[in-house]
Write a protein that holds these residues in place. Structure first.
Motif, mmCIF file in Angstrom:
data_model
loop_
_atom_site.group_PDB
_atom_site.id
_atom_site.type_symbol
_atom_site.label_atom_id
_atom_site.label_comp_id
_atom_site.label_asym_id
_atom_site.label_seq_id
_atom_site.Cartn_x
_atom_site.Cartn_y
_atom_site.Cartn_z
ATOM 1 N N MET A 1 -86.477 -46.324 11.918
ATOM 2 C CA MET A 1 -86.647 -46.596 13.331
ATOM 3 C C MET A 1 -85.780 -45.664 14.171
ATOM 4 O O MET A 1 -86.239 -45.142 15.184
ATOM 5 C CB MET A 1 -86.293 -48.071 13.582
ATOM 6 C CG MET A 1 -86.565 -48.500 14.972
ATOM 7 S SD MET A 1 -88.332 -48.586 15.215
ATOM 8 C CE MET A 1 -88.422 -49.692 16.517
ATOM 9 N N LYS A 2 -84.540 -45.475 13.736
ATOM 10 C CA LYS A 2 -83.615 -44.610 14.468
ATOM 11 C C LYS A 2 -84.104 -43.164 14.434
ATOM 12 O O LYS A 2 -84.008 -42.454 15.433
ATOM 13 C CB LYS A 2 -82.213 -44.735 13.867
ATOM 14 C CG LYS A 2 -81.163 -44.028 14.655
ATOM 15 C CD LYS A 2 -79.783 -44.295 14.074
ATOM 16 C CE LYS A 2 -78.723 -43.591 14.877
ATOM 17 N NZ LYS A 2 -77.397 -43.825 14.365
ATOM 18 N N LYS A 3 -84.649 -42.719 13.292
ATOM 19 C CA LYS A 3 -85.176 -41.361 13.170
ATOM 20 C C LYS A 3 -86.357 -41.153 14.124
ATOM 21 O O LYS A 3 -86.492 -40.103 14.737
ATOM 22 C CB LYS A 3 -85.610 -41.061 11.731
ATOM 23 C CG LYS A 3 -84.473 -40.856 10.787
ATOM 24 C CD LYS A 3 -84.995 -40.502 9.418
ATOM 25 C CE LYS A 3 -83.839 -40.312 8.461
ATOM 26 N NZ LYS A 3 -84.287 -39.950 7.120
ATOM 27 N N PHE A 5 -86.889 -42.708 16.963
ATOM 28 C CA PHE A 5 -86.341 -42.649 18.316
ATOM 29 C C PHE A 5 -85.771 -41.261 18.603
ATOM 30 O O PHE A 5 -86.038 -40.677 19.652
ATOM 31 C CB PHE A 5 -85.260 -43.729 18.495
ATOM 32 C CG PHE A 5 -84.602 -43.684 19.842
ATOM 33 C CD1 PHE A 5 -85.264 -44.165 20.960
ATOM 34 C CD2 PHE A 5 -83.324 -43.154 19.991
ATOM 35 C CE1 PHE A 5 -84.662 -44.126 22.208
ATOM 36 C CE2 PHE A 5 -82.724 -43.104 21.222
ATOM 37 C CZ PHE A 5 -83.390 -43.585 22.343
ATOM 38 N N ILE A 6 -84.995 -40.722 17.678
ATOM 39 C CA ILE A 6 -84.405 -39.393 17.843
ATOM 40 C C ILE A 6 -85.502 -38.329 17.918
ATOM 41 O O ILE A 6 -85.438 -37.419 18.744
ATOM 42 C CB ILE A 6 -83.393 -39.096 16.708
ATOM 43 C CG1 ILE A 6 -82.170 -40.005 16.857
ATOM 44 C CG2 ILE A 6 -82.979 -37.620 16.712
ATOM 45 C CD1 ILE A 6 -81.201 -39.950 15.704
ATOM 46 N N THR A 8 -88.618 -38.764 18.975
ATOM 47 C CA THR A 8 -89.290 -38.939 20.266
ATOM 48 C C THR A 8 -88.461 -38.325 21.392
ATOM 49 O O THR A 8 -88.997 -37.595 22.234
ATOM 50 C CB THR A 8 -89.546 -40.441 20.549
ATOM 51 O OG1 THR A 8 -90.320 -40.983 19.487
ATOM 52 C CG2 THR A 8 -90.251 -40.627 21.880
#
Length: 138
Positions: A1-3, A5-6, A8
């Motif tokens: 999920m964090k990847k 976001f980064i 995007t």
């Protein structure tokens, strides 16, 4: 999920940077367009007006398009399109006139596609954009 976001955020930043680097406003494009014909103008338009290039040309538009063809331009591909006519004050007209000389630029989708040089005096004129180049070559 964090990847995700980064990724995007990275894509948004890259697209924003590309837009800033490659974006040119209409006035800048119009001034460049006019300068390619040797016409120097005050960089902010004196006037602008939305219009529609008619689908069928009447005698006036046929005559105006003939003038465009003299300058290497053609309004025929833009028949029926919405346009904006920008009017700029010309600062390098070589002959003295009692009235101000203007350059008109017709833009479709923000891009210049046609134009003219004109003087609104009683004995005024409307000429193709390459008028100044023609006068220089005499």
């Amino acid at each position: 999920m964090k990847k995700m976001f980064i990724l995007t955020i990275s894509i948004i930043v890259i697209l924003a940077a590309a837009f800033i680097i490659f974006y040119e406003d209409t006035d800048s494009l119009n001034v460049k367009f006019l300068s390619s014909y040797g016409v120097a103008v005050i960089h902010k338009p004196s006037y602008f007006e939305e219009t529609v290039i008619p689908e069928e040309f009447n005698e006036m538009y046929e005559s105006y398009n003939m003038m465009q063809l003299e300058a290497g331009l053609d309004l025929y591909p833009y028949r029926g399109k919405n346009a904006v006519r920008y009017t700029y004050e010309v600062v390098n007209f070589p002959q003295k006139t009692a009235e101000t000389v203007y350059a008109n630029v017709i833009c479709v989708r923000g891009r210049p596609v046609a134009g003219d040089i004109s003087c609104p005096a009683l004995d005024g004129f409307t000429e193709p954009l390459n008028l100044l180049q023609t006068l220089e070559n005499r």
